[in-house]
Motif scaffolding. Structure first.
Motif, mmCIF file in Angstrom:
data_model
loop_
_atom_site.group_PDB
_atom_site.id
_atom_site.type_symbol
_atom_site.label_atom_id
_atom_site.label_comp_id
_atom_site.label_asym_id
_atom_site.label_seq_id
_atom_site.Cartn_x
_atom_site.Cartn_y
_atom_site.Cartn_z
ATOM 1 N N ALA A 176 -2.938 -8.960 -26.683
ATOM 2 C CA ALA A 176 -3.076 -10.145 -27.520
ATOM 3 C C ALA A 176 -4.223 -9.904 -28.493
ATOM 4 C CB ALA A 176 -3.372 -11.368 -26.656
ATOM 5 N N PRO A 177 -4.192 -10.507 -29.677
ATOM 6 C CA PRO A 177 -5.288 -10.307 -30.629
ATOM 7 C C PRO A 177 -6.597 -10.888 -30.098
ATOM 8 C CG PRO A 177 -3.836 -12.070 -31.358
ATOM 9 C CD PRO A 177 -3.156 -11.410 -30.199
ATOM 10 N N THR A 178 -7.690 -10.298 -30.486
ATOM 11 C CA THR A 178 -9.003 -10.800 -30.068
ATOM 12 C C THR A 178 -9.595 -11.744 -31.097
ATOM 13 O OG1 THR A 178 -10.066 -8.851 -31.045
ATOM 14 C CG2 THR A 178 -9.479 -8.744 -28.701
ATOM 15 N N LYS A 179 -9.071 -11.697 -32.315
ATOM 16 C CA LYS A 179 -9.523 -12.613 -33.358
ATOM 17 C C LYS A 179 -8.413 -12.739 -34.395
ATOM 18 C CE LYS A 179 -11.867 -8.971 -35.995
ATOM 19 N NZ LYS A 179 -13.156 -8.525 -36.602
ATOM 20 N N LEU A 180 -8.498 -13.775 -35.186
ATOM 21 C CA LEU A 180 -7.515 -13.980 -36.242
ATOM 22 C C LEU A 180 -8.048 -13.500 -37.577
ATOM 23 C CD1 LEU A 180 -6.091 -17.525 -35.397
ATOM 24 C CD2 LEU A 180 -5.163 -15.292 -34.777
ATOM 25 N N GLY A 181 -7.141 -13.064 -38.424
ATOM 26 C CA GLY A 181 -7.514 -12.632 -39.761
ATOM 27 C C GLY A 181 -7.022 -13.623 -40.795
ATOM 28 N N ARG A 182 -6.932 -13.177 -42.017
ATOM 29 C CA ARG A 182 -6.478 -14.032 -43.109
ATOM 30 C C ARG A 182 -4.998 -14.354 -42.935
ATOM 31 N NH1 ARG A 182 -7.947 -12.026 -49.021
ATOM 32 N NH2 ARG A 182 -10.022 -12.425 -48.071
ATOM 33 N N THR A 183 -4.634 -15.594 -43.195
ATOM 34 C CA THR A 183 -3.230 -15.978 -43.067
ATOM 35 C C THR A 183 -2.382 -15.274 -44.126
ATOM 36 O OG1 THR A 183 -3.655 -17.940 -44.423
ATOM 37 C CG2 THR A 183 -3.715 -18.216 -42.029
ATOM 38 N N GLU A 184 -1.125 -15.030 -43.762
ATOM 39 C CA GLU A 184 -0.255 -14.190 -44.586
ATOM 40 C C GLU A 184 0.566 -14.955 -45.611
ATOM 41 O OE1 GLU A 184 -0.756 -12.608 -40.390
ATOM 42 O OE2 GLU A 184 -0.023 -14.478 -41.284
ATOM 43 N N GLY A 185 0.498 -16.274 -45.598
ATOM 44 C CA GLY A 185 1.218 -17.059 -46.599
ATOM 45 C C GLY A 185 2.555 -17.598 -46.162
ATOM 46 N N GLN A 186 3.067 -17.147 -45.011
ATOM 47 C CA GLN A 186 4.335 -17.674 -44.514
ATOM 48 C C GLN A 186 4.459 -17.398 -43.022
ATOM 49 O OE1 GLN A 186 7.048 -14.916 -46.840
ATOM 50 N NE2 GLN A 186 8.105 -14.850 -44.874
ATOM 51 N N VAL A 187 5.396 -18.106 -42.391
ATOM 52 C CA VAL A 187 5.688 -17.878 -40.982
ATOM 53 C C VAL A 187 7.172 -18.157 -40.769
ATOM 54 C CG1 VAL A 187 5.103 -20.256 -40.281
ATOM 55 C CG2 VAL A 187 4.960 -18.386 -38.608
ATOM 56 N N ASN A 188 7.820 -17.305 -39.986
ATOM 57 C CA ASN A 188 9.253 -17.419 -39.717
ATOM 58 C C ASN A 188 9.459 -17.837 -38.261
ATOM 59 O OD1 ASN A 188 9.730 -16.462 -42.344
ATOM 60 N ND2 ASN A 188 9.671 -14.329 -41.650
ATOM 61 N N LEU A 189 10.099 -18.983 -38.063
ATOM 62 C CA LEU A 189 10.212 -19.578 -36.741
ATOM 63 C C LEU A 189 11.667 -19.734 -36.309
ATOM 64 C CD1 LEU A 189 7.679 -22.516 -37.307
ATOM 65 C CD2 LEU A 189 7.172 -20.260 -36.320
ATOM 66 N N VAL A 230 6.522 -22.469 -44.168
ATOM 67 C CA VAL A 230 7.347 -22.391 -42.966
ATOM 68 C C VAL A 230 8.803 -22.126 -43.308
ATOM 69 C CG1 VAL A 230 8.220 -23.677 -40.981
ATOM 70 C CG2 VAL A 230 5.813 -23.901 -41.667
ATOM 71 N N HIS A 231 9.358 -21.094 -42.702
ATOM 72 C CA HIS A 231 10.789 -20.806 -42.778
ATOM 73 C C HIS A 231 11.309 -20.867 -41.346
ATOM 74 C CE1 HIS A 231 10.151 -19.446 -46.895
ATOM 75 N NE2 HIS A 231 9.145 -18.694 -46.443
ATOM 76 N N SER A 232 12.234 -21.766 -41.090
ATOM 77 C CA SER A 232 12.698 -21.933 -39.718
ATOM 78 C C SER A 232 14.206 -21.832 -39.608
ATOM 79 C CB SER A 232 12.240 -23.287 -39.156
ATOM 80 O OG SER A 232 12.837 -24.358 -39.860
ATOM 81 N N LYS A 233 14.656 -21.391 -38.451
ATOM 82 C CA LYS A 233 16.081 -21.311 -38.143
ATOM 83 C C LYS A 233 16.319 -22.060 -36.838
ATOM 84 C CE LYS A 233 19.971 -18.205 -37.273
ATOM 85 N NZ LYS A 233 20.844 -18.915 -38.228
ATOM 86 N N VAL A 234 17.247 -22.982 -36.856
ATOM 87 C CA VAL A 234 17.607 -23.722 -35.647
ATOM 88 C C VAL A 234 18.552 -22.871 -34.812
ATOM 89 C CG1 VAL A 234 18.825 -25.740 -34.744
ATOM 90 C CG2 VAL A 234 17.258 -25.992 -36.673
#
Length: 399
Positions: A43-56, A86-90
Motif C-alpha cells: 500500500a502507498p505510504t503517502k499520497l502525491g499530486r492528484t492525477e485529474g481523473q478517477v475511473n470507478l 469522475v468516470h464511472s461504470k455501473v
C-alpha cells in the motif's frame, strides 16, 4: 431512493474466476486463517499530486452526479474539491465487477463480499493504507478487518455500507407471524407457489445458515465454508424449497409488485424493499429471524494497477465522509459505514430503522463472502466447495 443490485452469475464466468491458483497455501509467509495467500502487494505510504481523473466501477446509486436525480449529486462536490473528474461504470453483478477490474482500466470498485476475496486473491485489488483515509477512523468497528475485506489484519478497502437479508411476509396471509427461516424452508409448503427467494448462487448460504441452527450434526460453522456433505445438504434443502417457490427475484421492483399483488406472501427481502412495499400499500412486515441472516457489506477497493491512485484515495475518503456517506445510504437504502453519518441523514430515524449503530444486530449477520477451497472457517482436513460449484448447483436447484 434508487436501488439496483443483481448477482446473476454464469457458470462459464464463475469457472473462469475459480480461485485455484489463489488458494495455493505454499506461498511465502504461510497460509492465512482463511487459506488465502494474496500476492505481496504494498500500500502507498503517502499520497502525491492528484492525477485529474478517477475511473470507478460501482453499483447503481453509489456514484451519483445529479443526472439520474437532481437531488442526488455527491460527485460534483468531489470534483470541485479535488480536481479529479469522475468516470464511472455501473456494474450489474459481482462477476462483472471482477471481470472489469481485471482489465486494469479502473482505479477502484465498490465490491461486495462475494467478489472481494476474488479480487484480493488474484492480486487485482491492493491493500489500502487506512492512515491515508482520514474518515476511516469513524467507520463502525464491525466493518473493519472483516473476513470479506481483510487478510491477516490488512485492510483491502474502505467499508461503504451494509445491509441484511431479511424475512418479509404478508401480515394478512401468513399467520401466525413467522420468527424463523423455517417459513421458507421446512414449512414452505403452507405457502406453495407464493414463496420467493433471492436469485443468486450466494443464496445457498441462506440455506446453510438455517441448517447451521437446525441440523447441528452437520457442524456448519460458516455458511460460506461448506464441505461436500454440508454443501449437499444445503442444495437438497433448496431443491425441496424450489417446489414451493413462485418466483426467484433479483429486481427489487418485481418483488415489491409481487407482494402487492399477493403473488408472493413470504420470502427474502431487504429493509429498503420492505419500506417501499409498505409505503405502496402492501400488508408486509420484515424481520430478522431467530437464526440470524446473511447480508452484504460493500467495500471500496483500489486496483493494484490503478493509473490514478491518488484520486482513488481521495474518492475513498470522500465517499465515506459523514455527509456523503449519509446521502448514499439514504439514496441506496442501506446502513452507512461512517458512525457520524447518522447525524447527517435527512430522515432522523433512518439509522434506527437500518440498525446502523447496533453492533449486536450486525453480529447476527453473516456477510457475503467468496467460497473457496481452503475452508474459510479454518479447517485444514477437508476441502470446501468453491464458488464455481455453487453456480453450477444453483442452475440445478432452479431446474
Amino acid at each position: 431512493m434508487r436501488l439496483t443490485r443483481t448477482l446473476r452469475a454464469s457458470v462459464v464466468c464463475a469457472a473462469a474466476l475459480l480461485l485455484a491458483a489463489a488458494c495455493d497455501s505454499s506461498g511465502s509467509g504461510g497460509p492465512s486463517a482463511t487459506g488465502l495467500n494474496p500476492p505481496d502487494l504494498k500500500a502507498p505510504t503517502k499520497l502525491g499530486r492528484t492525477e485529474g481523473q478517477v475511473n470507478l466501477i460501482a453499483w447503481a446509486g453509489y456514484v451519483e452526479d445529479g443526472s439520474n436525480d437532481p437531488k442526488a449529486d455527491w460527485v460534483s462536490g468531489f470534483e470541485k474539491q479535488t480536481g479529479c473528474q469522475v468516470h464511472s461504470k455501473v456494474a450489474a453483478s459481482s462477476d462483472e465487477m471482477v471481470k472489469l477490474m481485471k482489465t486494469g482500466e479502473y482505479d477502484a470498485v465498490s465490491a461486495s463480499g462475494d467478489a472481494s476475496l476474488r479480487l484480493i486473491a488474484s492480486g487485482d485489488a491492493a491493500p489500502v493504507n487506512t492512515d491515508l483515509v482520514p474518515n476511516y477512523r469513524d467507520v463502525f468497528s464491525g466493518l473493519k478487518n472483516g473476513a470479506w475485506n481483510s487478510v491477516r489484519g490488512r485492510m483491502y478497502g474502505i467499508p461503504h455500507g451494509r445491509g441484511a437479508n431479511l424475512l418479509m411476509y404478508n401480515t394478512a396471509k401468513v399467520t401466525p407471524a413467522p420468527t424463523s427461516w423455517s417459513a421458507v424452508f421446512d414449512a414452505a409448503s403452507r405457502y406453495k407457489g407464493h414463496v420467493t427467494a433471492y436469485d443468486s448462487p450466494i443464496y445457498i448460504a441462506d440455506a446453510a445458515l438455517y441448517l447451521k441452527a437446525t441440523k447441528p450434526e452437520l457442524k456448519i460453522k460458516d455458511p460460506y465454508a461448506l464441505d461436500q456433505k454440508q454443501f449437499d445438504a444445503a442444495v437438497a434443502l433448496l431443491k425441496q424449497q424450489n417446489a414451493n417457490v413462485g418466483e426467484y427475484w433479483s429486481d427489487y421492483l418485481k418483488e415489491v409488485s409481487a407482494f402487492k399483488s399477493g403473488d408472493s406472501v413470504v420470502g427474502t427481502t431487504w429493509q429498503v424493499i420492505a419500506n417501499l412495499a409498505a409505503s405502496e400499500g402492501a400488508k408486509v412486515k420484515a424481520l430478522l429471524p431467530k437464526e440470524g441472516s446473511t447480508g452484504w457489506s460493500d467495500t471500496w477497493m483500489v486496483s493494484a494497477r490503478a493509473k490514478h491512485p491518488n484520486c482513488a484515495y481521495k474518492w475513498l475518503d470522500w465517499i465515506v465522509s459523514p455527509k456523503v456517506n449519509a446521502q448514499v445510504a439514504e439514496y441506496f437504502g442501506e446502513a452507512p459505514a461512517n458512525s457520524r453519518a447518522c447525524a447527517e441523514t435527512s430522515d432522523k430515524n433512518f439509522c434506527t430503522v437500518y440498525h446502523a449503530a447496533d453492533e449486536n444486530y450486525w453480529k447476527k449477520i453473516a456477510f457475503w463472502n467468496t467460497p473457496i477451497e481452503q475452508c474459510l472457517d479454518g479447517r485444514k482436513d477437508v476441502r470446501c466447495v468453491p464458488y464455481a460449484k455453487w453456480v453450477q448447483a444453483w442452475t440445478e436447484i432452479k431446474g
